[in-house]
Motif scaffolding. Structure first.
Motif, short mmCIF file in Angstrom:
data_model
loop_
_atom_site.label_atom_id
_atom_site.label_comp_id
_atom_site.label_asym_id
_atom_site.label_seq_id
_atom_site.Cartn_x
_atom_site.Cartn_y
_atom_site.Cartn_z
N UNK A 36 58.09 18.79 30.46
CA UNK A 36 58.74 17.48 30.43
C UNK A 36 60.01 17.47 31.27
N UNK A 37 60.78 18.54 31.18
CA UNK A 37 62.00 18.64 31.98
C UNK A 37 61.69 18.68 33.47
N UNK A 38 60.65 19.42 33.83
CA UNK A 38 60.28 19.51 35.24
C UNK A 38 59.73 18.19 35.75
N UNK A 39 58.95 17.51 34.92
CA UNK A 39 58.42 16.20 35.30
C UNK A 39 59.56 15.22 35.55
N UNK A 40 60.61 15.32 34.75
CA UNK A 40 61.78 14.47 34.93
C UNK A 40 62.45 14.78 36.28
N UNK A 41 62.58 16.07 36.60
CA UNK A 41 63.18 16.45 37.88
C UNK A 41 62.35 15.93 39.06
N UNK A 319 54.80 14.62 47.10
CA UNK A 319 54.61 15.92 47.75
C UNK A 319 55.90 16.49 48.28
N UNK A 320 56.79 15.62 48.79
CA UNK A 320 58.10 16.08 49.26
C UNK A 320 58.92 16.64 48.09
N UNK A 321 58.81 15.98 46.93
CA UNK A 321 59.49 16.49 45.74
C UNK A 321 58.92 17.84 45.33
N UNK A 322 57.59 17.97 45.42
CA UNK A 322 56.95 19.25 45.09
C UNK A 322 57.42 20.35 46.04
N UNK A 323 57.47 20.02 47.33
CA UNK A 323 57.92 20.99 48.32
C UNK A 323 59.35 21.43 48.04
N UNK A 324 60.21 20.46 47.71
CA UNK A 324 61.61 20.78 47.43
C UNK A 324 61.74 21.69 46.22
N UNK A 325 61.07 21.32 45.14
CA UNK A 325 61.19 22.10 43.90
C UNK A 325 60.57 23.49 44.07
N UNK A 326 59.39 23.56 44.68
CA UNK A 326 58.72 24.86 44.83
C UNK A 326 59.52 25.78 45.74
N UNK A 327 59.96 25.25 46.90
CA UNK A 327 60.70 26.10 47.83
C UNK A 327 62.03 26.54 47.25
N UNK A 328 62.73 25.63 46.57
CA UNK A 328 64.01 26.00 45.95
C UNK A 328 63.84 27.09 44.91
N UNK A 340 55.48 25.69 37.13
CA UNK A 340 55.64 24.50 36.29
C UNK A 340 55.83 23.26 37.16
N UNK A 341 56.55 23.41 38.27
CA UNK A 341 56.75 22.28 39.18
C UNK A 341 55.43 21.78 39.75
N UNK A 342 54.52 22.70 40.06
CA UNK A 342 53.21 22.31 40.58
C UNK A 342 52.42 21.54 39.52
N UNK A 343 52.43 22.00 38.29
CA UNK A 343 51.70 21.32 37.22
C UNK A 343 52.26 19.92 36.99
N UNK A 344 53.57 19.80 36.98
CA UNK A 344 54.19 18.49 36.76
C UNK A 344 53.89 17.54 37.91
N UNK A 345 53.92 18.04 39.12
CA UNK A 345 53.67 17.20 40.30
C UNK A 345 52.24 16.69 40.32
N UNK A 346 51.28 17.55 40.05
CA UNK A 346 49.89 17.13 40.06
C UNK A 346 49.60 16.12 38.95
N UNK A 347 50.25 16.28 37.81
CA UNK A 347 50.08 15.31 36.72
C UNK A 347 50.60 13.94 37.14
#
Length: 491
Positions: A36-41, A319-328, A340-347
């Protein structure tokens, strides 16, 4: 000796990953709170990014819509010109800039702030050089289109339009690295405010240049140039003088030349990955020009492409948000957080696909009028609407997956996936259905969606097999090369 070597290897991996790596089952478990926290981010990043990408892309769409009311020939010429500009210029520059999502995103996560600014300058310099041969190609585009068999009238109008877009090409080469610079730091509100303000200005500006001057369709191209350069100037001023950019702002120096090789190492695969997909869709417009009644087929396919391209800005922003979170997180040595960022992004992508496709289907009888007053065009668009809705669903999934790839730095795998999905599957099926089965534009669209489906399956499989610990070690090894002895570390 073997045990001592194994102990040292484990110690090295822990040093590269940092103190955030969990052990055992705790590492694998994804709690509802973390999700939930990652989905919010993701939502906080993707919301403004969707607006930024949409407003920048809508500059082209608005120009096409306004020019479309000059007549079917002008619409076909402008649509073809924008398609060619995307194929031969904008897509390649956007893809090259996406390489910064790996380099700068991971550097920012590792607190190497100086590298973020310097690599942005390197990207701008490199991409301006690339624009020189591209602009020569654009200037001669009318002759090229006639040579490959396009309708001479449409080619003439397209040639005039794309020649007027040449200044926009250089603006785009500066704008895209600046967008990535702000994106990887999650500095989104400045981009949001500037992009939306420019879009509001672009609408009356384009209308005035098209209908109140002798420029007609070329006025639409000039409006795009003015708007893009204004975006570049305002973002550049914010980067130069804002305190929010103080950490990553680097002085321009000869050091920018040192990063050229590293930039191209990620920029070229990123560009090819994006271009292969973009080119396959734009190839439909060229193929439609070879069908009976080319003005109708080109106009309708252009409306459909503009529709899904506009809606694609939503998954692209996610996808840009996913790239930012995953790379960071990989740069910071947090493989579990990246997962977790990948799971939240795909959802989030699945939810977005459901809402947007249902809305588009409900509006299928009216959205054609946005682009044209011709009843023949609008009726054909209505017939294509269910296929466009399927495209929206597939785009929502495959728009996010390349963002994950860029965050990890395995763009080269995406190149092979897109090559196989679209050029060994999608385009051949589209040509067979359009010209052999005689389904026309509908057949072209069905074929390309077969390629999109294959792409989704392959990228989803690859993403599901990622070893996040190894990806984090690989990122940290590259960023801190020379600071750790990483011999014998398997990455």
């Amino acid at each position: 000796m073997a045990k001592e070597s194994e102990r040292k290897q484990k110690s090295m991996e822990e040093s590269l990953l940092g103190k955030h790596v969990e052990q055992g089952e705790e590492q694998e478990r994804v709690t509802w709170h973390c999700f939930r926290q990652e989905l919010k981010r993701i939502c906080v990043i993707s919301g403004p990014m969707v607006a930024v990408v949409s407003s920048q892309y809508l500059l082209q769409v608005v120009s096409t819509m306004i020019i479309g009311h000059l007549g079917e020939l002008y619409l076909s010429g402008a649509a073809l010109a924008i398609s060619i500009a995307g194929v031969t210029g904008f897509s390649f520059l956007m893809g090259m800039a996406s390489g910064l999502e790996t380099i700068c995103g991971q550097a920012y996560g590792a607190h190497q702030y100086h590298k973020v600014g310097m690599q942005t300058y390197t990207a701008i310099f490199s991409m301006i050089l690339v624009c020189v041969p591209l602009s020569i190609l654009w200037i001669n585009m009318e002759k090229i289109l006639v040579f490959i068999g396009q309708d001479p009238l449409i080619s003439h109008e397209a040639g005039k339009f794309i020649m007027g877009l040449v200044p926009a090409l250089f603006a785009y080469a500066i704008l895209q690295p600046l967008v990535r610079y702000f994106q990887i730091q999650s500095l989104l509100l400045p981009m949001l405010a500037i992009s939306c303000a420019i879009l509001c200005l672009h609408i009356p500006l384009c209308w005035a240049l098209v209908f109140k001057t002798e420029l007609k369709n070329v006025g639409g191209a000039l409006a795009i140039c003015i708007s893009l350069w204004l975006d570049v100037i305002l973002l550049g001023l914010y980067m130069r003088y804002s305190s929010a950019c103080e950490k990553t702002r680097a002085p321009i120096s000869m050091e920018l030349f040192k990063g050229i090789w590293e930039f191209f190492r990620f920029a070229i695969p990123s560009a090819v990955m994006i271009c292969l997909e973009w080119w396959s869709y734009e190839l439909l417009v060229l193929l439609s020009g070879l069908l009976p009644n080319p003005q109708l087929e080109t106009s309708v396919l252009s409306v459909c492409l503009n529709t899904i391209a506009t809606l694609y800005t939503i998954p692209f922003g996610i996808g840009a948000a996913a790239s930012t979170r995953v790379s960071n997180e990989l740069g910071a040595g947090n493989p579990r957080a990246a997962r977790v960022a990948v799971l939240a992004t795909m959802s989030l992508a699945v939810m977005e696909a459901s809402v947007v496709s249902a809305t588009l289907f409900a509006c299928r009888y009216v959205f054609g009028y946005v682009f044209s007053n011709e009843k023949e065009v609008v009726d054909y668009v209505t017939l294509m609407a269910p296929l466009v809705c399927i495209s929206v669903i597939l785009d929502s999934i495959q728009g996010v997956l390349p963002g994950i790839a860029r965050g990890c730095g395995w763009q080269h795998i995406g190149v092979y996936v897109n090559m196989g999905a679209f050029y060994l599957c999608g385009i051949p099926i589209a040509a067979i259905l359009a010209f052999w089965v005689h389904l026309g534009g509908k057949g072209l669209w069905i074929g390309i969606q077969c390629g999109a489906f294959v792409q989704c399956v392959l990228l989803s499989t690859i993403t599901g097999c990622i070893n996040w610990e190894h990806q984090a070690i690989k990122a940290r090894k590259r960023l801190f090369e020379g600071q750790f002895s990483v011999n014998n570390v398997v990455v």
